[in-house]
Design a protein around this motif. Structure first.
Motif, PDB file in Angstrom:
ATOM      1  N   ALA A 141       0.840  -1.198   0.000  1.00  0.00           N
ATOM      2  CA  ALA A 141       0.000   0.000   0.000  1.00  0.00           C
ATOM      3  C   ALA A 141       0.874   1.247   0.000  1.00  0.00           C
ATOM      4  CB  ALA A 141      -0.932  -0.005   1.212  1.00  0.00           C
ATOM      5  N   ALA A 142       1.944   1.214   0.799  1.00  0.00           N
ATOM      6  CA  ALA A 142       2.886   2.332   0.814  1.00  0.00           C
ATOM      7  C   ALA A 142       3.554   2.493  -0.545  1.00  0.00           C
ATOM      8  CB  ALA A 142       3.944   2.114   1.901  1.00  0.00           C
ATOM      9  N   ASN A 144       2.311   1.757  -3.435  1.00  0.00           N
ATOM     10  CA  ASN A 144       1.358   2.354  -4.371  1.00  0.00           C
ATOM     11  C   ASN A 144       1.275   3.869  -4.197  1.00  0.00           C
ATOM     12  OD1 ASN A 144       0.766  -0.152  -5.437  1.00  0.00           O
ATOM     13  ND2 ASN A 144      -1.060  -0.458  -4.178  1.00  0.00           N
ATOM     14  N   GLN A 145       1.355   4.334  -2.971  1.00  0.00           N
ATOM     15  CA  GLN A 145       1.350   5.778  -2.733  1.00  0.00           C
ATOM     16  C   GLN A 145       2.618   6.418  -3.293  1.00  0.00           C
ATOM     17  OE1 GLN A 145      -0.325   8.517  -2.430  1.00  0.00           O
ATOM     18  NE2 GLN A 145      -1.052   8.340  -0.311  1.00  0.00           N
ATOM     19  N   ARG A 148       2.281   6.675  -7.016  1.00  0.00           N
ATOM     20  CA  ARG A 148       1.373   7.775  -7.344  1.00  0.00           C
ATOM     21  C   ARG A 148       2.099   9.121  -7.278  1.00  0.00           C
ATOM     22  NH1 ARG A 148      -3.856   8.678  -9.491  1.00  0.00           N
ATOM     23  NH2 ARG A 148      -4.730  10.544  -8.536  1.00  0.00           N
ATOM     24  N   GLY A 149       2.845   9.327  -6.214  1.00  0.00           N
ATOM     25  CA  GLY A 149       3.594  10.577  -6.081  1.00  0.00           C
ATOM     26  C   GLY A 149       4.682  10.714  -7.125  1.00  0.00           C
ATOM     27  N   TRP A 219      -7.568   1.269  -5.064  1.00  0.00           N
ATOM     28  CA  TRP A 219      -6.545   1.635  -4.081  1.00  0.00           C
ATOM     29  C   TRP A 219      -6.865   1.042  -2.731  1.00  0.00           C
ATOM     30  CZ3 TRP A 219      -2.390   2.763  -6.354  1.00  0.00           C
ATOM     31  CH2 TRP A 219      -2.310   3.662  -7.402  1.00  0.00           C
TER      32      TRP A 219
END
Length: 219
Positions: A141-142, A144-145, A148-149, A219
Motif C-alpha cells: 500500500a505504501a 502504491n502511494q 502515485r507521487g 486503491w
C-alpha cells in the motif's frame, strides 16, 4: 533500437521480463544485487549503480520485493515482529522509492516512456476483505502511494511518461513456492502479460494501479 531497464533482473519475474523485452526488440539493461551489487534499500548503492547509467530508457520495470523477509506472512496482528515488519517495508517500499528517484533522470524528456513497478493486489486497501499478511499488505500500500507521487513528479518534466503500479498475479517463482493452493502462472506468461499492459497505457493513465489483464485495481 529502444532501451529498457529492469531492476531486479536476477529474480524469477525480473529475468523473464528481460527475456520478454529482448524478444520485443529492446536493448535491455538488467540490474540486480547478485550481478551488480545493487542494494535497493541502501541509498548510496542505488546512486552508485544507477549513476553509471545515462539512458534514456523508454521502458523501466522495477521488480524487487520480499514476501516476509525470510519468515511467514502474519495471520494476525499478534504475530507482528517490529524489525521484520521494517525489513519488509524497506525492500518493498523504500527500495523502489530510492530507485524511482534515480529513474527520473533516465527517462526521455520528449516522447513516450513507460515505468512499471511491481506491486500486489493485496496492497489494495479497498480490496482487503480477509485481513492478515499485515506487513506485506502495508508495504505494498505504501509502495502504491510512492508510485502515485512519483508519477506526478516525473510527469512535470516528462509529460509523456507513464508511471504505474502493476499486479502480476501469482507467479511460479521461489517467492510463491510455499503457497501451492494458489493458481499460478509461469514467470514467462506473467512477463508477457505485464509488458502487454504497460506498453499500451497512455499518459492519462499514469499514477494508477493495473493488474496483469489491464484492469484497474482499487486503491
Amino acid at each position: 533500437m529502444k532501451n529498457a531497464l529492469v531492476i531486479g533482473a536476477s529474480g524469477g519475474i525480473g529475468a523473464a521480463l528481460v527475456a520478454e523485452l529482448q524478444g520485443r526488440g529492446f536493448a535491455v539493461t538488467g540490474l540486480s544485487r547478485s550481478a551488480d551489487g545493487l542494494e535497493v534499500t541502501d541509498k548510496a548503492s542505488v546512486e552508485r549503480v544507477l549513476g553509471r547509467l545515462s539512458g534514456p530508457f523508454e521502458v523501466v520495470l522495477i521488480a524487487v520485493g520480499t514476501l516476509a523477509a525470510g519468515a511467514t506472512p502474519e495471520k494476525s496482528l499478534a504475530a507482528l515482529e517490529p524489525q521484520r515488519m521494517l525489513d519488509v517495508y524497506a525492500v518493498n517500499a523504500v527500495g523502489p522509492a530510492l530507485v524511482l528517484a534515480e529513474v527520473a533522470r533516465l527517462l526521455p524528456r520528449e516522447g513516450r516512456a513507460h515505468v512499471g513497478v511491481l506491486s500486489a493486489r493485496v496492497g489494495s486497501i479497498g480490496d482487503n476483505r480477509i485481513g492478515g499478511w499485515h506487513s506485506y499488505r502495508a508495504s505494498k500500500a505504501a509502495l502504491n502511494q510512492i508510485v502515485r507521487g512519483a508519477a506526478i513528479e516525473i510527469g512535470r518534466k516528462a509529460r509523456d511518461a507513464v508511471v504505474v503500479s502493476l499486479h502480476p498475479g501469482t507467479v511460479e517463482t521461489g517467492f510463491t513456492a510455499d503457497y501451492g493452493s494458489y493458481r499460478k502462472v509461469s514467470a514467462q506468461v506473467a512477463a508477457r502479460n505485464l509488458c502487454d499492459v504497460l506498453l499500451r497505457l497512455e499518459p492519462s493513465q499514469s499514477g494508477q494501479f493495473f493488474d496483469y489483464a489491464g484492469m484497474r485495481v482499487d486503491w
